[in-house]
Design a protein around this motif. Sequence first.
Motif, PDB file in Angstrom:
ATOM      1  N   VAL A  30      41.851  38.766  45.494  1.00 17.95           N
ATOM      2  CA  VAL A  30      42.199  40.108  45.966  1.00 17.95           C
ATOM      3  C   VAL A  30      41.704  40.344  47.387  1.00 17.95           C
ATOM      4  CG1 VAL A  30      42.335  41.182  43.703  1.00 17.95           C
ATOM      5  CG2 VAL A  30      40.115  40.992  44.837  1.00 17.95           C
ATOM      6  N   THR A  31      41.491  39.288  48.122  1.00 18.37           N
ATOM      7  CA  THR A  31      41.041  39.423  49.500  1.00 18.37           C
ATOM      8  C   THR A  31      41.769  38.419  50.370  1.00 18.37           C
ATOM      9  OG1 THR A  31      39.141  39.360  50.999  1.00 18.37           O
ATOM     10  CG2 THR A  31      39.093  37.860  49.113  1.00 18.37           C
ATOM     11  N   SER A  32      41.915  38.770  51.638  1.00 16.97           N
ATOM     12  CA  SER A  32      42.574  37.867  52.582  1.00 16.97           C
ATOM     13  C   SER A  32      41.585  36.870  53.175  1.00 16.97           C
ATOM     14  CB  SER A  32      43.215  38.684  53.719  1.00 16.97           C
ATOM     15  OG  SER A  32      42.233  39.459  54.388  1.00 16.97           O
ATOM     16  N   SER A  38      34.448  35.092  50.960  1.00 17.49           N
ATOM     17  CA  SER A  38      34.524  36.174  49.986  1.00 17.49           C
ATOM     18  C   SER A  38      33.448  36.035  48.913  1.00 17.49           C
ATOM     19  CB  SER A  38      35.913  36.221  49.338  1.00 17.49           C
ATOM     20  OG  SER A  38      36.197  35.023  48.649  1.00 17.49           O
ATOM     21  N   VAL A  39      33.166  34.813  48.476  1.00 11.04           N
ATOM     22  CA  VAL A  39      32.104  34.589  47.496  1.00 11.04           C
ATOM     23  C   VAL A  39      30.746  34.931  48.095  1.00 11.04           C
ATOM     24  CG1 VAL A  39      30.854  32.814  46.190  1.00 11.04           C
ATOM     25  CG2 VAL A  39      33.360  32.880  46.150  1.00 11.04           C
ATOM     26  N   ARG A  40      30.530  34.522  49.327  1.00 13.92           N
ATOM     27  CA  ARG A  40      29.267  34.823  50.004  1.00 13.92           C
ATOM     28  C   ARG A  40      29.086  36.334  50.159  1.00 13.92           C
ATOM     29  NH1 ARG A  40      30.092  31.734  53.935  1.00 13.92           N
ATOM     30  NH2 ARG A  40      30.769  33.236  55.515  1.00 13.92           N
ATOM     31  N   LEU A  77      36.428  46.057  43.449  1.00 18.80           N
ATOM     32  CA  LEU A  77      37.591  46.383  44.279  1.00 18.80           C
ATOM     33  C   LEU A  77      37.368  47.706  45.012  1.00 18.80           C
ATOM     34  CD1 LEU A  77      40.613  45.424  41.979  1.00 18.80           C
ATOM     35  CD2 LEU A  77      39.304  44.001  43.568  1.00 18.80           C
ATOM     36  N   LEU A  78      36.695  48.649  44.349  1.00 20.07           N
ATOM     37  CA  LEU A  78      36.376  49.920  44.994  1.00 20.07           C
ATOM     38  C   LEU A  78      35.358  49.713  46.122  1.00 20.07           C
ATOM     39  CD1 LEU A  78      36.196  52.371  41.963  1.00 20.07           C
ATOM     40  CD2 LEU A  78      37.745  52.539  43.902  1.00 20.07           C
ATOM     41  N   ILE A  79      34.372  48.851  45.884  1.00 20.96           N
ATOM     42  CA  ILE A  79      33.398  48.553  46.937  1.00 20.96           C
ATOM     43  C   ILE A  79      34.127  48.011  48.164  1.00 20.96           C
ATOM     44  CG2 ILE A  79      31.463  47.084  47.617  1.00 20.96           C
ATOM     45  CD1 ILE A  79      30.492  47.154  44.736  1.00 20.96           C
ATOM     46  N   LYS A  80      35.058  47.118  47.917  1.00 22.52           N
ATOM     47  CA  LYS A  80      35.848  46.547  49.017  1.00 22.52           C
ATOM     48  C   LYS A  80      36.535  47.655  49.817  1.00 22.52           C
ATOM     49  CE  LYS A  80      39.663  43.269  49.750  1.00 22.52           C
ATOM     50  NZ  LYS A  80      40.720  44.226  50.104  1.00 22.52           N
ATOM     51  N   PHE A 174      46.340  37.193  38.053  1.00 25.89           N
ATOM     52  CA  PHE A 174      45.689  37.775  36.883  1.00 25.89           C
ATOM     53  C   PHE A 174      46.615  37.909  35.669  1.00 25.89           C
ATOM     54  CE2 PHE A 174      43.315  39.825  40.484  1.00 25.89           C
ATOM     55  CZ  PHE A 174      42.146  39.096  40.304  1.00 25.89           C
ATOM     56  N   LEU A 175      47.819  37.352  35.749  1.00 28.47           N
ATOM     57  CA  LEU A 175      48.787  37.553  34.669  1.00 28.47           C
ATOM     58  C   LEU A 175      48.298  37.017  33.334  1.00 28.47           C
ATOM     59  CD1 LEU A 175      52.329  37.031  36.203  1.00 28.47           C
ATOM     60  CD2 LEU A 175      51.345  39.110  35.239  1.00 28.47           C
ATOM     61  N   SER A 176      47.630  35.882  33.356  1.00 29.58           N
ATOM     62  CA  SER A 176      47.143  35.323  32.086  1.00 29.58           C
ATOM     63  C   SER A 176      46.102  36.243  31.458  1.00 29.58           C
ATOM     64  CB  SER A 176      46.557  33.925  32.301  1.00 29.58           C
ATOM     65  OG  SER A 176      45.469  33.960  33.202  1.00 29.58           O
TER      66      SER A 176
END
Length: 240
Positions: A30-32, A38-40, A77-80, A174-176
């Motif tokens: 969910v990030t570019s 993004s993990v860091r 996602l809200l934090i983002k 996230f479909l699965s």
Amino acid sequence: MKGGKLTVEEERVHLELKSKYFGIKDIKKVTSQDQEKSVRQLRYWISEGLVSSEDSGQKKKRPGWDKFNFYEFIWILLIKELKELNFSNGIIQIAANRLFSKKDKFYAMLEFEKAVLYPLFNRKHSFFVITKDGQFSVARPEDFERKMKLSKYSKFVTIDLQLLMKEFLANGEFLSYVINTKMLKPKETTALKFLQNSRNTSIIIESEDEPIIIEPNEDAICKFIETIFSVDYKTISVRL
């Protein structure tokens, strides 16, 4: 969600979303940003106490903690979103501490959990409201104006949780998860499976107006999710 009590199916979904987890690397979906960055970033948020859980009753700071339930993931996602709006870590930390401790007055769950479930079950908007000093509230559209009139705060930011929910549901990564948790109604889940696995499947959504046909293309899943959240439909059928 009516009368302070969930249906059997709603309760099942609520518990499923609390028990099935995302890994820390799912944030890359969910990030570019690149995966490593993004993990860091997420690990930094955790170390700063921005991501908190009701289950621990304390900030998640131990190394290697990398599992989030659905509600925690929505909060990430809200934090983002809040970081893009230049909210400080201190203000987000205040909101996080309240977010995962504030119980709902009518349902056996957190107020934030109910706000996340509301657009999923009722297909209506649900707003997350945060002030400049970290106080937060959640509101349905019909309650928003009243709550703001009663509020002592003149400056606040609102984020529509329904939009976040639709973006999540339409994200192919996230479909699965959506299918396995059966977050959507049975016929909707079936339609999603066909859209995911078949290039020749059309979905027909019958409403009071003309039928809505979701043709197989790269935007089919997004259009399907948008339709089921915006149209009071009668039936869904699959055309192979």
